[in-house]
Design a protein around this motif. Structure first.
Motif, PDB file in Angstrom:
ATOM      1  N   LEU A  28     -17.852  38.503 -42.529  1.00  0.00           N
ATOM      2  CA  LEU A  28     -16.586  37.755 -42.467  1.00  0.00           C
ATOM      3  C   LEU A  28     -15.791  37.917 -43.761  1.00  0.00           C
ATOM      4  O   LEU A  28     -14.580  38.172 -43.738  1.00  0.00           O
ATOM      5  N   ALA A  29     -16.479  37.795 -44.889  1.00  0.00           N
ATOM      6  CA  ALA A  29     -15.797  37.947 -46.178  1.00  0.00           C
ATOM      7  C   ALA A  29     -15.155  39.325 -46.286  1.00  0.00           C
ATOM      8  O   ALA A  29     -14.054  39.480 -46.825  1.00  0.00           O
ATOM      9  N   ASP A  31     -29.401  41.238 -42.655  1.00  0.00           N
ATOM     10  CA  ASP A  31     -29.349  39.775 -42.518  1.00  0.00           C
ATOM     11  C   ASP A  31     -30.650  39.135 -42.987  1.00  0.00           C
ATOM     12  O   ASP A  31     -31.203  38.250 -42.338  1.00  0.00           O
ATOM     13  N   ASP A  35     -23.598  39.801 -31.830  1.00  0.00           N
ATOM     14  CA  ASP A  35     -23.110  38.595 -32.516  1.00  0.00           C
ATOM     15  C   ASP A  35     -21.854  38.933 -33.330  1.00  0.00           C
ATOM     16  O   ASP A  35     -20.891  38.163 -33.363  1.00  0.00           O
ATOM     17  N   LEU A  72     -23.710  37.751 -41.351  1.00  0.00           N
ATOM     18  CA  LEU A  72     -22.388  37.570 -40.738  1.00  0.00           C
ATOM     19  C   LEU A  72     -21.379  36.902 -41.671  1.00  0.00           C
ATOM     20  O   LEU A  72     -20.199  37.272 -41.647  1.00  0.00           O
ATOM     21  N   PRO A  73     -21.776  35.919 -42.488  1.00  0.00           N
ATOM     22  CA  PRO A  73     -20.811  35.441 -43.486  1.00  0.00           C
ATOM     23  C   PRO A  73     -20.339  36.568 -44.413  1.00  0.00           C
ATOM     24  O   PRO A  73     -19.156  36.621 -44.771  1.00  0.00           O
ATOM     25  N   MET A  78     -18.070  37.547 -32.736  1.00  0.00           N
ATOM     26  CA  MET A  78     -17.253  36.921 -33.784  1.00  0.00           C
ATOM     27  C   MET A  78     -15.905  37.628 -33.913  1.00  0.00           C
ATOM     28  O   MET A  78     -14.860  36.971 -33.983  1.00  0.00           O
ATOM     29  N   GLY A 121     -29.881  35.311 -43.803  1.00  0.00           N
ATOM     30  CA  GLY A 121     -28.940  34.534 -42.980  1.00  0.00           C
ATOM     31  C   GLY A 121     -27.479  34.713 -43.339  1.00  0.00           C
ATOM     32  O   GLY A 121     -26.599  34.192 -42.666  1.00  0.00           O
ATOM     33  N   THR A 122     -27.203  35.472 -44.411  1.00  0.00           N
ATOM     34  CA  THR A 122     -25.819  35.619 -44.854  1.00  0.00           C
ATOM     35  C   THR A 122     -25.162  36.900 -44.336  1.00  0.00           C
ATOM     36  O   THR A 122     -24.053  37.234 -44.758  1.00  0.00           O
TER      37      THR A 122
END
Lengths: 318, 318
Positions: free
Chosen positions: A229-230, A219, A265, A225-226, A269, A222-223
């Motif tokens: 998700l992807a 991380d 985290d 977790l995005p 999610m 900051g990306t």
């Protein structure tokens, strides 16, 4: 989001990734305390130590002591990392679970700077390592490609490079009659973005439809977790993560710059999205708070500060 | 990901969200310094102050001084927040840009605890406020619904409640002949997850296909950027965010628990995905570092520590 997996398997990297980079000495007892608490959360695999040169990674000088002290919970694999045959031979002598991987980088420059070997030499090593695993009856599960999205020395990594590395690792395994269960991509220095995740996962899926795909995401920007998700949206169901976001650059650890995605985290999610992990979020939050207490400075995890919604839901339904 | 927008509009909330909750006094000069630096990044709208009760929010006692001191850059809107007619009348006297919104909560309990009003009273207020805006020639742009995903008192918020609030706000506007450009959903206390984002955005889109949709997301539990990604994937192109992740709970500000999504991390993600923002990422990172220096403790933004990849790319191509 119809491709979301029903269940995601999470490998905990916190003790290894975290404690190898913390500048303050962490006591063996504290390491063992966290590992034992993590084993009570429902995690099935915890990466505990690195069998690396203690002169280079002083935080792992007590790897043997940690390995011996853990009171093992049945059903949990306690693993470690080695980077060469010498490390593997140290690991062989300890009461941890040995799981072999094939692993090569995408970036040759990164490899030359870190272990002084070319890509060709890395592949030769993998072939030799596979013999070593077979001789020692060590199970081999994944073919891992690291710096799979970009490299601070070489810049963007081409998709064709990732496919080439995977192809050659699978060929090495096939040559030796070893069945690999899946392909792991590591975003070692935090270059991935959601588009790149979908592009790479899509390409591997198309080429090897029967292979599981796993992701090791940092991380750094900051990306994390995005990116996860992807991957979830493409059905990826295997991830590494790190309790409280432990890890990152040893010289900026207090800023939480560059650890793996944060376990609790990510678990939060997943659960909020209806994806099971087998992990007790509240217990994982307790581990994160313990990790922060042990390292003695704030760690980047969020849900350990924000609190789980399950507690809020219970409170708000009365 | 074919619905990704080409361009995303970002409203900067850092000075207001951040400085109203920092416990240490921040000098007026420092606030103005950050606001002026933010205006040089390409941002077109910066929320600068709150016109609220200084007894309750001492960090905003100098709102008038801040508003007067800003050297304004043409083309940038410098806005503020008010919660009632008294606040609006204070704002009217200052050289800031007044942009009106209709705004109601989903959670009645939240509203009763925070401003002592029922939902019905909140709607009556909105009708009265709209008259006030018209009398003072203040432009009204958005209908905003807050606690739109969940509430720490009431738990989950039903989608039907969100639709009800939007419907009634749009009716109030229509009654008074005011054209609203879009609907803003605020995840005020960090309950959203990517599925909930897609469900709510999808429902609003279906019901009001011509309305723009905006999101105000808090990163209370680490899902801020994944939530933003889920919205981007549905074509949402309007977001609030906060430089360095400024904001959050005043009693845990140093832990970075609950601010808005971090502007420069979000900008980084957008740019990496090929989505334009009009913002200079390097300048935004400089603002984030300035914000951290001003508040005197680490802020949760990641890319300001990890560094932009553009610099790495430039370095790695020589």
């Amino acid at each position: 989001m119809s491709d979301l997996p029903k269940f995601v398997t999470i490998q905990e990297e916190g003790p290894r990734e975290g404690f190898q980079i913390e500048s303050g000495p962490i006591s063996t007892a504290d390491k063992v305390r966290l590992i034992e608490a993590l084993a009570e959360t429902g995690l099935k695999k915890i990466d505990c130590v690195s069998w690396v040169n203690p002169a280079r990674v002083p935080g792992m000088a007590d790897a043997e002591e940690v390995a011996r002290a853990i009171r093992r919970k049945p059903g949990v694999a306690y693993t470690g990392l080695w980077l060469n045959a010498a490390g593997f031979r140290r690991a062989l002598k300890q009461p941890l679970d040995l799981i072999g991987s094939l692993i090569v980088p995408c970036s040759e420059t990164f490899n030359l700077k870190n272990v002084g070997k070319t890509i060709e030499e890395a592949f030769e090593d993998q072939a030799a390592t596979l013999h070593l695993y077979r001789d020692n009856k060590v199970d081999v599960r994944w073919a891992t490609v690291f710096t799979a999205f970009g490299c601070n020395y070489e810049g963007e990594i081409a998709l064709s490079t990732v496919v080439d590395r995977c192809t050659r690792l699978l060929d090495i395994a096939k040559d030796q009659g070893v069945k690999i269960q899946g392909l792991y991509l590591a975003d070692t220095v935090g270059w991935a973005n959601p588009n790149a995740i979908q592009q790479r996962v899509g390409a591997l899926r198309e080429r090897w439809p029967d292979m599981r795909i796993g992701l090791h995401l940092h991380d750094t920007r900051g990306t994390g977790l995005p990116n996860a998700l992807a991957a979830l949206q493409m059905g990826v169901d295997q991830f590494d993560s790190s309790c409280a976001g432990l890890g990152g650059c040893p010289f900026a650890a207090h800023k939480g710059a560059a650890g793996n995605i944060c376990t609790e985290d990510f678990v939060f999610m997943c659960h909020e999205m209806g994806i099971e992990t087998g992990i007790d979020l509240d217990r994982m939050i307790e581990c994160a708070l313990m990790a922060e207490e042990i390292v003695g400075h704030p760690l980047p995890g969020k849900v350990m500060k924000g609190g789980s919604l399950m507690r809020m839901r219970n409170k708000s339904t009365h």
